[in-house]
Design an enzyme around this catalytic site. Sequence first.
Site, PDB file in Angstrom:
ATOM      1  N   MET A   9      34.179  56.163  50.697  1.00  0.00           N
ATOM      2  CA  MET A   9      32.897  55.849  50.061  1.00  0.00           C
ATOM      3  C   MET A   9      33.086  54.683  49.079  1.00  0.00           C
ATOM      4  SD  MET A   9      30.805  59.374  49.798  1.00  0.00           S
ATOM      5  CE  MET A   9      31.595  60.039  48.365  1.00  0.00           C
ATOM      6  N   ALA A  60      34.850  52.220  46.080  1.00  0.00           N
ATOM      7  CA  ALA A  60      35.482  52.359  44.761  1.00  0.00           C
ATOM      8  C   ALA A  60      36.955  52.715  44.984  1.00  0.00           C
ATOM      9  CB  ALA A  60      34.774  53.413  43.908  1.00  0.00           C
ATOM     10  N   LEU A  61      37.595  51.862  45.760  1.00  0.00           N
ATOM     11  CA  LEU A  61      38.930  52.181  46.279  1.00  0.00           C
ATOM     12  C   LEU A  61      39.978  52.220  45.161  1.00  0.00           C
ATOM     13  CD1 LEU A  61      38.910  50.004  49.524  1.00  0.00           C
ATOM     14  CD2 LEU A  61      38.179  52.379  49.220  1.00  0.00           C
ATOM     15  N   HIS A 111      43.454  55.612  48.343  1.00  0.00           N
ATOM     16  CA  HIS A 111      42.893  55.052  49.577  1.00  0.00           C
ATOM     17  C   HIS A 111      43.878  54.046  50.194  1.00  0.00           C
ATOM     18  CE1 HIS A 111      38.934  55.886  47.419  1.00  0.00           C
ATOM     19  NE2 HIS A 111      38.807  56.563  48.527  1.00  0.00           N
ATOM     20  N   GLN A 165      25.683  63.925  51.424  1.00  0.00           N
ATOM     21  CA  GLN A 165      26.732  64.850  50.975  1.00  0.00           C
ATOM     22  C   GLN A 165      26.702  65.065  49.458  1.00  0.00           C
ATOM     23  OE1 GLN A 165      30.092  62.204  52.405  1.00  0.00           O
ATOM     24  NE2 GLN A 165      31.114  63.048  50.604  1.00  0.00           N
ATOM     25  N   ASP A 184      41.233  66.395  48.830  1.00  0.00           N
ATOM     26  CA  ASP A 184      40.012  67.057  49.314  1.00  0.00           C
ATOM     27  C   ASP A 184      40.423  68.021  50.434  1.00  0.00           C
ATOM     28  OD1 ASP A 184      37.991  65.607  47.710  1.00  0.00           O
ATOM     29  OD2 ASP A 184      38.849  63.889  48.733  1.00  0.00           O
ATOM     30  N   SER A 202      41.167  59.475  41.997  1.00  0.00           N
ATOM     31  CA  SER A 202      39.825  59.740  42.493  1.00  0.00           C
ATOM     32  C   SER A 202      38.920  58.615  41.996  1.00  0.00           C
ATOM     33  CB  SER A 202      39.340  61.074  41.921  1.00  0.00           C
ATOM     34  OG  SER A 202      37.932  61.158  42.013  1.00  0.00           O
TER      35      SER A 202
HETATM   36  O1  PAF Z   1      36.249  61.685  51.127  1.00  0.00           O
HETATM   37  C1  PAF Z   1      35.319  60.848  51.190  1.00  0.00           C
HETATM   38  O2  PAF Z   1      35.406  59.748  50.660  1.00  0.00           O
HETATM   39  C2  PAF Z   1      34.040  61.201  51.940  1.00  0.00           C
HETATM   40  O3  PAF Z   1      33.739  62.540  51.803  1.00  0.00           O
HETATM   41  C3  PAF Z   1      34.081  60.790  53.432  1.00  0.00           C
HETATM   42  C4  PAF Z   1      35.152  61.524  54.194  1.00  0.00           C
HETATM   43  C5  PAF Z   1      34.308  59.290  53.541  1.00  0.00           C
HETATM   44  C6  PAF Z   1      32.728  61.116  54.078  1.00  0.00           C
HETATM   45  O4  PAF Z   1      31.677  60.471  53.454  1.00  0.00           O
END
Ligand code: PAF
Length: 286
Positions: free
Chosen positions: A34, A36-37, A41, A65, A156, A191
């Site tokens: 999503m 904001a790396l 990531h 979500q 997660d 995060s």
């Molecule tokens: O973990 C995340 O960044 C999000 O939940 C994902 C897997 C990209 C789905 O939107």
Amino acid sequence: MRIGMKEFTLISEVREELDKALKNGKTIGFVPTMGALHKGHLELIGRSVRENDITVCSIFVNPIQFNNPEDLEKYPRNLKQDGKMLLSHGCDILFAPSVAEIYPPEEKEDLKIDFGTLEQILEGKFRPGHFRGVAIVVKKLLDIVKPDRAYFGKKDYQQLMIISELVSRLQIPVKIVACETVREPDGLAMSSRNMRLTIGERKVAAKIFEALKQVKERSATQSIGVIKKWAIKHLQENPAFRVEYLEIVDKRTLLPLTKWNNRQNALACTAVWLGNVRLIDNLELF
Ligand code: PAF
């Protein structure tokens, strides 16, 4: 040699590019994000780059979500900076679609999978609808990118289990690769939400991981009930923290353990509010 990074916002365009790669027999690694790396990531990107011919990263802040509108609104977004980081870590394709591209207004969202208790406990209990939203978008993204491997972090943990279940139930031909949590030097799990902490909150945030490490240490000698009580009390002694849950569960089902019968599968997991920011973390106990 990898030359530059291609960026797409349309499904048809990214598909056209990936079809060419498939025709040439290239393997595809996929890191859905999503944005904001952070370093967490980038570890996923690095692993995908090592294990595949082509690495695709998606950046899409998935509205369905978020059960909390304020969290969606405040979710950090920095596409330009993210693009630079991806390029310098060897990512080949950035797919950053709009909300309308992923959820065309005429399409009705539906996912006929019942994840049972897995979507109702822990995060699912406090974020109703969250995992359904994650599963819907991940299915869409996997259908678009059709990767050989997709990379997810163990921070997660429940999300990872939901996605593994999704892929197995729908027989999606992709290998889900689980990657270790990446931590700051003081132990705080990386995060995108960490950047919303105030300086004071950031200073104490590492206490979450310290508490989990203590849980692990105490698991050698104390009962689950005693340890849980201690850990929650210990965290809440700091007025900045509000513990939403701290559980010791079986990592195969995420159901709570009450006795140390399945020690080798025990996982401690927690969600903690620090001011207005909700942080989660977990630690395998054996
Ligand atoms: O973990 C995340 O960044 C999000 O939940 C994902 C897997 C990209 C789905 O939107």
